[in-house]
Design a protein around this motif. Structure first.
Motif, PDB file in Angstrom:
ATOM      1  N   LEU A 224      17.176  30.921 -34.864  1.00 39.18           N
ATOM      2  CA  LEU A 224      16.700  30.892 -36.295  1.00 39.18           C
ATOM      3  C   LEU A 224      16.962  29.530 -36.786  1.00 39.18           C
ATOM      4  O   LEU A 224      15.964  28.704 -37.180  1.00 39.18           O
ATOM      5  CB  LEU A 224      17.522  32.033 -37.004  1.00 39.18           C
ATOM      6  CG  LEU A 224      17.258  31.497 -38.689  1.00 39.18           C
ATOM      7  CD1 LEU A 224      15.648  31.805 -38.867  1.00 39.18           C
ATOM      8  CD2 LEU A 224      18.179  32.811 -39.417  1.00 39.18           C
ATOM      9  N   VAL A 225      18.171  28.959 -36.498  1.00 38.77           N
ATOM     10  CA  VAL A 225      18.408  27.448 -37.013  1.00 38.77           C
ATOM     11  C   VAL A 225      17.662  26.647 -36.134  1.00 38.77           C
ATOM     12  O   VAL A 225      17.254  25.454 -36.681  1.00 38.77           O
ATOM     13  CB  VAL A 225      19.943  27.243 -36.919  1.00 38.77           C
ATOM     14  CG1 VAL A 225      20.607  28.166 -38.097  1.00 38.77           C
ATOM     15  CG2 VAL A 225      20.672  27.396 -35.719  1.00 38.77           C
ATOM     16  N   ASP A 226      17.641  26.711 -34.898  1.00 39.71           N
ATOM     17  CA  ASP A 226      16.718  25.693 -33.939  1.00 39.71           C
ATOM     18  C   ASP A 226      15.304  25.705 -34.487  1.00 39.71           C
ATOM     19  O   ASP A 226      14.781  24.574 -34.539  1.00 39.71           O
ATOM     20  CB  ASP A 226      16.785  26.327 -32.435  1.00 39.71           C
ATOM     21  CG  ASP A 226      18.010  26.006 -31.920  1.00 39.71           C
ATOM     22  OD1 ASP A 226      18.910  25.165 -32.476  1.00 39.71           O
ATOM     23  OD2 ASP A 226      18.315  26.425 -30.715  1.00 39.71           O
ATOM     24  N   ALA A 227      14.624  26.803 -34.819  1.00 41.57           N
ATOM     25  CA  ALA A 227      13.416  27.112 -35.428  1.00 41.57           C
ATOM     26  C   ALA A 227      13.270  26.122 -36.650  1.00 41.57           C
ATOM     27  O   ALA A 227      12.216  25.371 -36.892  1.00 41.57           O
ATOM     28  CB  ALA A 227      12.675  28.327 -35.425  1.00 41.57           C
ATOM     29  N   LEU A 228      14.222  26.475 -37.472  1.00 37.81           N
ATOM     30  CA  LEU A 228      14.131  25.514 -38.691  1.00 37.81           C
ATOM     31  C   LEU A 228      14.274  24.068 -38.643  1.00 37.81           C
ATOM     32  O   LEU A 228      13.528  23.077 -39.229  1.00 37.81           O
ATOM     33  CB  LEU A 228      15.339  26.070 -39.789  1.00 37.81           C
ATOM     34  CG  LEU A 228      15.263  27.394 -40.510  1.00 37.81           C
ATOM     35  CD1 LEU A 228      16.544  27.933 -41.033  1.00 37.81           C
ATOM     36  CD2 LEU A 228      14.126  27.204 -41.531  1.00 37.81           C
ATOM     37  N   ALA A 229      15.135  23.774 -37.702  1.00 38.74           N
ATOM     38  CA  ALA A 229      15.334  22.200 -37.413  1.00 38.74           C
ATOM     39  C   ALA A 229      14.157  21.698 -36.633  1.00 38.74           C
ATOM     40  O   ALA A 229      13.735  20.513 -36.892  1.00 38.74           O
ATOM     41  CB  ALA A 229      16.531  22.046 -36.498  1.00 38.74           C
ATOM     42  N   ALA A 230      13.316  22.371 -35.732  1.00 44.72           N
ATOM     43  CA  ALA A 230      11.978  21.914 -35.105  1.00 44.72           C
ATOM     44  C   ALA A 230      11.237  21.752 -36.293  1.00 44.72           C
ATOM     45  O   ALA A 230      10.239  20.826 -36.395  1.00 44.72           O
ATOM     46  CB  ALA A 230      11.701  22.960 -34.289  1.00 44.72           C
ATOM     47  N   ALA A 231      10.871  22.711 -37.217  1.00 48.63           N
ATOM     48  CA  ALA A 231      10.106  22.440 -38.266  1.00 48.63           C
ATOM     49  C   ALA A 231      10.419  21.179 -39.322  1.00 48.63           C
ATOM     50  O   ALA A 231       9.440  20.713 -39.607  1.00 48.63           O
ATOM     51  CB  ALA A 231      10.204  23.788 -39.331  1.00 48.63           C
ATOM     52  N   ILE A 232      11.595  21.107 -39.567  1.00 51.44           N
ATOM     53  CA  ILE A 232      12.047  19.884 -40.300  1.00 51.44           C
ATOM     54  C   ILE A 232      11.737  18.508 -39.616  1.00 51.44           C
ATOM     55  O   ILE A 232      11.283  17.603 -40.016  1.00 51.44           O
ATOM     56  CB  ILE A 232      13.289  20.030 -40.573  1.00 51.44           C
ATOM     57  CG1 ILE A 232      13.651  21.148 -41.459  1.00 51.44           C
ATOM     58  CG2 ILE A 232      14.119  18.799 -41.403  1.00 51.44           C
ATOM     59  CD1 ILE A 232      15.198  21.654 -41.704  1.00 51.44           C
ATOM     60  N   GLY A 233      11.722  18.708 -38.310  1.00 50.23           N
ATOM     61  CA  GLY A 233      11.593  17.468 -37.396  1.00 50.23           C
ATOM     62  C   GLY A 233      12.946  16.693 -37.225  1.00 50.23           C
ATOM     63  O   GLY A 233      13.734  16.412 -37.996  1.00 50.23           O
ATOM     64  N   SER A 234      13.163  16.240 -35.691  1.00 52.05           N
ATOM     65  CA  SER A 234      14.420  15.850 -35.443  1.00 52.05           C
ATOM     66  C   SER A 234      14.584  14.122 -35.955  1.00 52.05           C
ATOM     67  O   SER A 234      15.772  13.839 -36.288  1.00 52.05           O
ATOM     68  CB  SER A 234      14.434  15.489 -33.879  1.00 52.05           C
ATOM     69  OG  SER A 234      13.426  14.956 -33.444  1.00 52.05           O
ATOM     70  N   GLU A 235      13.361  13.734 -36.405  1.00 53.07           N
ATOM     71  CA  GLU A 235      13.281  12.591 -36.965  1.00 53.07           C
ATOM     72  C   GLU A 235      14.114  12.507 -38.437  1.00 53.07           C
ATOM     73  O   GLU A 235      14.463  11.233 -38.957  1.00 53.07           O
ATOM     74  CB  GLU A 235      12.120  11.908 -36.945  1.00 53.07           C
ATOM     75  CG  GLU A 235      10.929  12.649 -37.876  1.00 53.07           C
ATOM     76  CD  GLU A 235      10.433  13.644 -37.359  1.00 53.07           C
ATOM     77  OE1 GLU A 235       9.258  14.261 -38.017  1.00 53.07           O
ATOM     78  OE2 GLU A 235      10.746  14.304 -36.305  1.00 53.07           O
ATOM     79  N   ASN A 236      13.947  13.764 -39.102  1.00 51.57           N
ATOM     80  CA  ASN A 236      14.586  13.765 -40.322  1.00 51.57           C
ATOM     81  C   ASN A 236      16.000  14.365 -40.188  1.00 51.57           C
ATOM     82  O   ASN A 236      16.442  14.673 -41.422  1.00 51.57           O
ATOM     83  CB  ASN A 236      13.814  14.508 -41.339  1.00 51.57           C
ATOM     84  CG  ASN A 236      12.251  14.218 -41.359  1.00 51.57           C
ATOM     85  OD1 ASN A 236      12.147  12.930 -41.548  1.00 51.57           O
ATOM     86  ND2 ASN A 236      11.298  15.128 -41.025  1.00 51.57           N
TER      87      ASN A 236
END
Length: 455
Positions: A224-236
């Protein structure tokens, strides 16, 4: 060197609250920077897979209890597959006098259970006809004794609070810790009558899908948290950020931090959301005085240790339930034993078992302070004696959380007022996280959604 960043909103903390807020802010077109001191996202949510076992180091489950949480899974789509619990997970066990007893699930089982005294069973039948209390600061034990009786307190509420808060019913105040329960009595005059009336109230399609089912995510909650992080973008998302501080600067805020390589990070934003724990706020907000922060930093946290035990072969009692909770009155060393391999598929090899044993909490911090080896010994003794097994674990791990669960006690009102006063005096600064709005995963998601809407 110094790295300069400008964003509409800076979110401090990449736990579930911070990631949810950042996800919806980005979805709304805002530029967002998430600052996290750890090397990973997720906060206390961590999933491990090893040698056929998939296990959680933090929360093991959530409850699908808010429309915001339902909507989040819809919005994440195929990147995050919701996994609801096996139907037998509705069966909760309570330890009494050397045996497990199923927690009653209805009026008939409540009358027949050995958990409650005959007098309290009659008292429960009379609960809808008692007058509501008039003390908003009444503690949970006082409330339950008044409405339900001592055996109900000792063998239902006390273990329930151990499982949710790792707390003490004589310290928690329902108005703050269990507002839904408190409001049932205040708004409807009774828990039972209120629950029945609430069940008949019209609900939106989204509210109807908030079924209160126990849930996880395929592959574990880390997904769940990985999916959120991917949608936010690692650059952010900035990880490994040390010495983070927030400083007002004209009509904006400057957020400074130090990267692991020693480089300075400087972020400028008009809005800042802190999801940090109460104990982190003095260093995060150095421009605020100790007196201003004291009502918040005084927040008590339960210390909780978790021992995860994996068995390739299981010869103990059938694990046909959610798990077992142990009342304080029984004077055992642990708070309870969860059965993850019974709740969700693919958590243990076929024929095996995965157990999570929780210890410590407000009432028994001494057990938390034991060494890892001592904790493992305690866990195995409890498994042997309560689960009727001589199985030897193939995997045994210890996880500790010194600030596991915030305790919503009498001081909560003063804390909420201090948060409101600081936010009013510092426009654009939002203090969030488990210091307010509840402790469950659904609470964290709801708060993150509301923050995003506010901004």
């Amino acid at each position: 060197m110094q790295k300069n960043i400008t964003s509409d909103v800076t979110v401090i903390g990449a736990g579930l609250t911070g990631l949810t807020a950042a996800f919806y802010l980005k979805k709304a077109g805002k530029s967002v920077t998430v600052v996290e001191r750890s090397h990973r996202v997720g906060g206390v949510i961590r999933t491990f897979s090893h040698d056929g076992f998939t296990y959680e180091a933090g929360p093991n489950t959530g409850v699908l209890s808010s429309p915001e949480l339902v909507q989040l899974f819809d919005d994440l789509g195929s990147s995050c597959a919701l996994e609801t619990a096996n139907p037998n997970a509705k069966r909760r066990l309570i330890w009494k006098n050397g045996a497990w007893n199923a927690l009653p699930s209805g009026l008939g089982s409540a009358i027949g259970t050995p958990l409650f005294s005959f007098g309290d069973k009659l008292r429960i039948l009379g609960e809808p006809f008692r007058k509501p209390g008039n003390n908003p600061y009444e503690t949970l034990d006082q409330l339950v004794l008044r409405r339900m009786g001592r055996s109900f307190l000792e063998y239902a509420i006390d273990p329930f609070i151990s499982g949710i808060y790792a707390g003490d019913p004589s310290l928690l105040v329902p108005k703050f810790a269990l507002p839904k329960l408190y409001n049932l009595e205040q708004n409807y005059g009774s828990f039972i009558r209120g629950a029945m009336k609430k069940g008949k109230e019209p609900k939106s399609a989204l509210e109807q899908r908030a079924t209160k089912d126990v849930f996880s995510v395929s592959g574990g909650l880390q997904s769940l948290v990985d999916a959120l992080a991917a949608a936010i973008g690692s650059e952010n998302i900035i990880l490994n950020a040390e010495n983070t501080q927030i400083t007002p600067h004209e009509d904006r805020y400057q957020i400074s931090a130090t990267a692991t390589d020693g480089d300075a990070i400087c972020i400028e934003s008009s809005k800042v959301v802190s999801t940090a724990g109460a104990y982190e706020l003095p260093s995060l907000l150095p421009f605020l005085g100790a007196d201003e922060l004291a009502p918040i930093t005084n927040l008590r946290y339960a210390k909780v240790a978790q021992v995860v035990a994996g068995f390739r072969e299981w010869n103990g009692i059938p694990l046909n339930g959610f798990g077992g909770l142990i009342p304080s009155k029984e004077r055992r060393k642990v708070l309870g034993i969860l059965f993850p391999s019974s709740i969700f598929p693919n958590r243990a090899p076929e024929g095996g078992a995965l157990l999570s044993i929780f210890a410590g909490g407000i009432k028994n911090e001494a057990v938390y302070n034991l060494s890892d080896e001592e904790l493992k010994q305690v866990a195995m003794r409890e498994i042997s004696e309560t689960m009727n097994t001589n199985s030897k674990p193939n995997m045994l791990e210890v996880f500790r959380y010194p600030h596991a669960i915030a305790q919503y006690e009498r001081s909560s009102e003063e804390r909420f007022a201090a948060i409101e006063k600081i936010q009013t005096g510092c426009p654009g600064l939002i203090l969030a996280g488990n210091i307010r709005d509840g402790i469950g995963m659904a609470d964290r998601v709801k708060q993150g959604v509301n923050i995003a809407k506010t901004l």
